[in-house]
Scaffold this motif. Structure first.
Motif, PDB file in Angstrom:
ATOM      1  N   ASP A 202     102.033 -28.172  59.719  1.00  0.00           N
ATOM      2  CA  ASP A 202     102.946 -28.308  58.579  1.00  0.00           C
ATOM      3  C   ASP A 202     102.458 -29.361  57.582  1.00  0.00           C
ATOM      4  O   ASP A 202     102.583 -29.191  56.364  1.00  0.00           O
ATOM      5  CB  ASP A 202     104.350 -28.671  59.058  1.00  0.00           C
ATOM      6  N   SER A 203     101.890 -30.443  58.101  1.00  0.00           N
ATOM      7  CA  SER A 203     101.437 -31.518  57.209  1.00  0.00           C
ATOM      8  C   SER A 203     100.164 -31.140  56.458  1.00  0.00           C
ATOM      9  O   SER A 203      99.961 -31.565  55.320  1.00  0.00           O
ATOM     10  CB  SER A 203     101.207 -32.802  58.007  1.00  0.00           C
ATOM     11  N   GLY A 206     101.276 -26.611  55.325  1.00  0.00           N
ATOM     12  CA  GLY A 206     102.570 -26.331  54.706  1.00  0.00           C
ATOM     13  C   GLY A 206     103.144 -25.022  55.222  1.00  0.00           C
ATOM     14  O   GLY A 206     102.704 -24.485  56.234  1.00  0.00           O
ATOM     15  N   ASN A 207     104.112 -24.475  54.492  1.00  0.00           N
ATOM     16  CA  ASN A 207     104.752 -23.239  54.948  1.00  0.00           C
ATOM     17  C   ASN A 207     104.762 -22.142  53.890  1.00  0.00           C
ATOM     18  O   ASN A 207     105.582 -21.232  53.930  1.00  0.00           O
ATOM     19  CB  ASN A 207     106.190 -23.520  55.406  1.00  0.00           C
ATOM     20  N   THR A 208     103.834 -22.239  52.936  1.00  0.00           N
ATOM     21  CA  THR A 208     103.757 -21.209  51.898  1.00  0.00           C
ATOM     22  C   THR A 208     102.542 -20.303  52.038  1.00  0.00           C
ATOM     23  O   THR A 208     102.406 -19.320  51.310  1.00  0.00           O
ATOM     24  CB  THR A 208     103.734 -21.848  50.494  1.00  0.00           C
TER      25      THR A 208
END
Length: 376
Positions: A202-203, A206-208
Motif C-alpha cells: 500500500d505504501s 497504493g490502491n489505484t
C-alpha cells in the motif's frame, strides 16, 4: 533461451507481455469473487504461468476455447507424474536394463506424441501468420529461422524446437504454480505476515493500480516472503549431478561419472544452517537481519539452493522470482481470502518430485480494492 527468453535484457523486453497476463489473472479472480465462486489457487496460478510462458515464447497464449490450454496443462501434469519414474530410472538405469525392464517407454511415447501434436499445430499456425508477426525477434522466429538455414553450423530440426518447448513448459509451469500455492497458504496461516505485506504494498504501490515488476525492488518484504517460501517448500527438492572427474571428498574416493543426489529440501531445513528452520520467517531474508554481505553470499551459495547453484543453477530463476512475486503481490493487494477452519493443512502429497500440497488450496475471496485496468 538466455538471449531471447531468460536473460535480463530478454526479461525486460517481455515485461509488458507478463503485465497483460497479470491483468488477466486479476480479472479472472475478481470475476470469481463477484460471483461468489470458490477459487483453487493452483489452477489459477497455472493459467497465469502457462499463458505468460506461451506468450513469451511464441507471441500467443494457448487457447482456452478449444481446449488447447487445458490439454497442455494436462500434459504438464502427466509429465510431472512421470518425472518420479524417470528419476528412479536415471539412478537405477544399469540394473533395470540388465533385468530387461522397459523404462516406461510406452507412457513416455504417449505423452510425447500428444505434445508433438499440440506443438506442431502451434508451429504451423505461427508460420502461416508469420507476416502479421514481429520482425524476426521472437524466440520462435529465431528457432524457425535456424531450422530453415541449410548452412547452419549446428543444424536443428522441428523436433528439437518442440522438445525445447516441452522442457520449458515442464520446468517452468508446474514449479512456479505450486510455489505460488505454498506461499499463499503460508501467508494465510500467518496474519501478521499478511498485514506487513499489505502495509508495504500500500505504501509503495497504493490502491489505484496493480503491483508491477518495476515495483519489486522497492518491496523487500514481498521478496523475502517468496524466498522464504522457496526455502521451506522448494519446488524441486532433489537435484542430480554427475562427477566429471574422480575426486576425494571427506576421505572417500568418488569415481568419475558417479551420480550425486543433492537433497536441497534437507539442506534448507537443516537446524545447523537455519534458526527455527521449520517456521515461516521472511525476516531471515531481509538485509538488515544479516550481519554482513559475506554472510549473505554464504547463505545464497551454500544454504539457500532453491534453484541449485553455480554454473548448473536454474537459468529461469530470475523469471521465476518476478512471476511469483508479482502474482503473490496482486493476490495480497487486491483480495481478502477466506478458508474453512482456522488453519490451512500444510501436509505434502506423497510420491511427488515437485513438492505439492496434499490438499489443494481452495478459498473464497472478497475484493479488497477494485482496480481499473489499462486494457479495458
Amino acid at each position: 533461451m538466455v538471449t531471447k527468453l531468460l536473460g535480463p535484457q530478454a526479461l525486460e523486453r517481455s515485461q509488458g507481455v507478463r503485465a497483460k497476463e497479470v491483468e488477466r489473472f486479476y480479472s479472472n479472480l475478481l470475476d470469481k469473487a463477484l460471483k461468489n465462486e470458490t477459487v483453487e489457487i493452483a489452477e489459477e496460478a497455472m493459467k497465469l504461468v502457462n499463458n505468460s510462458l506461451c506468450k513469451m515464447i511464441m507471441g500467443r497464449s494457448c487457447s482456452e476455447e478449444d481446449g488447447e490450454a487445458e490439454r497442455v496443462r494436462g500434459l504438464v501434469n502427466k509429465s510431472d507424474a512421470l518425472t518420479k519414474k524417470l528419476f528412479l530410472a536415471t539412478i537405477l538405469h544399469k540394473p533395470l536394463k540388465k533385468l530387461g525392464i522397459s523404462l516406461f517407454e510406452e507412457e513416455l511415447m504417449d505423452v510425447s506424441r500428444q505434445f508433438d501434436e499440440v506443438l506442431e499445430r502451434i508451429l504451423v499456425e505461427y508460420e502461416e501468420k508469420a507476416e502479421e508477426h514481429h520482425q524476426g525477434t521472437d524466440m520462435m522466429d529465431v528457432l524457425l529461422k535456424a531450422c530453415r538455414d541449410e548452412n547452419a553450423v549446428c543444424k536443428i530440426t522441428r523436433n528439437h524446437i518442440k522438445a525445447m518447448f516441452v522442457d520449458l513448459f515442464i520446468a517452468g509451469t508446474d514449479t512456479s504454480t505450486h510455489t505460488i500455492e505454498w506461499i499463499m497458504a503460508e501467508i494465510m496461516n500467518n496474519s501478521y505476515i499478511l498485514e506487513r505485506l499489505r502495509e508495504e504494498i500500500d505504501s509503495v504501490v497504493g490502491n489505484t493500480r496493480l503491483v508491477q515488476e518495476t515495483d519489486l525492488p522497492n518491496l523487500p518484504y514481498l521478496q523475502a516472503t517468496v524466498k522464504e517460501g522457496l526455502r521451506l517448500h522448494p519446488s524441486s527438492p532433489i537435484v542430480i549431478r554427475t562427477f566429471e572427474e574422480g575426486c576425494r571428498i571427506g576421505g572417500f574416493y568418488i569415481p568419475e561419472k558417479t551420480k550425486l543426489v543433492i537433497n536441497g529440501y534437507a539442506i534448507m531445513r537443516d537446524p545447523n544452517n537455519w534458526e527455527d528452520p521449520l517456521e515461516f520467517k521472511p525476516e531471515r531474508f531481509l538485509d538488515s537481519s544479516r550481519s554482513s554481505q559475506k554472510d549473505a553470499i554464504k547463505d545464497e551459495v551454500l544454504r539457500y539452493i532453491a534453484f541449485g547453484s553455480g554454473r548448473r543453477g536454474c537459468p529461469g530463476a530470475n523469471l521465476a522470482y518476478v512471476s511469483v512475486e508479482t502474482a503473490i503481490g496482486v493476490m495480497v493487494q487486491c483480495f481478502d481470502w477466506k478458508i474453512k477452519g482456522d488453519k490451512i493443512n500444510l501436509n505434502e502429497a506423497a510420491g511427488k518430485i515437485t513438492i505439492t500440497m496434499a490438499h489443494p488450496l481452495k478459498c473464497s475471496l472478497v475484493p479488497r480494492t477494485q482496480i481499473s485496468l489499462s486494457s479495458k
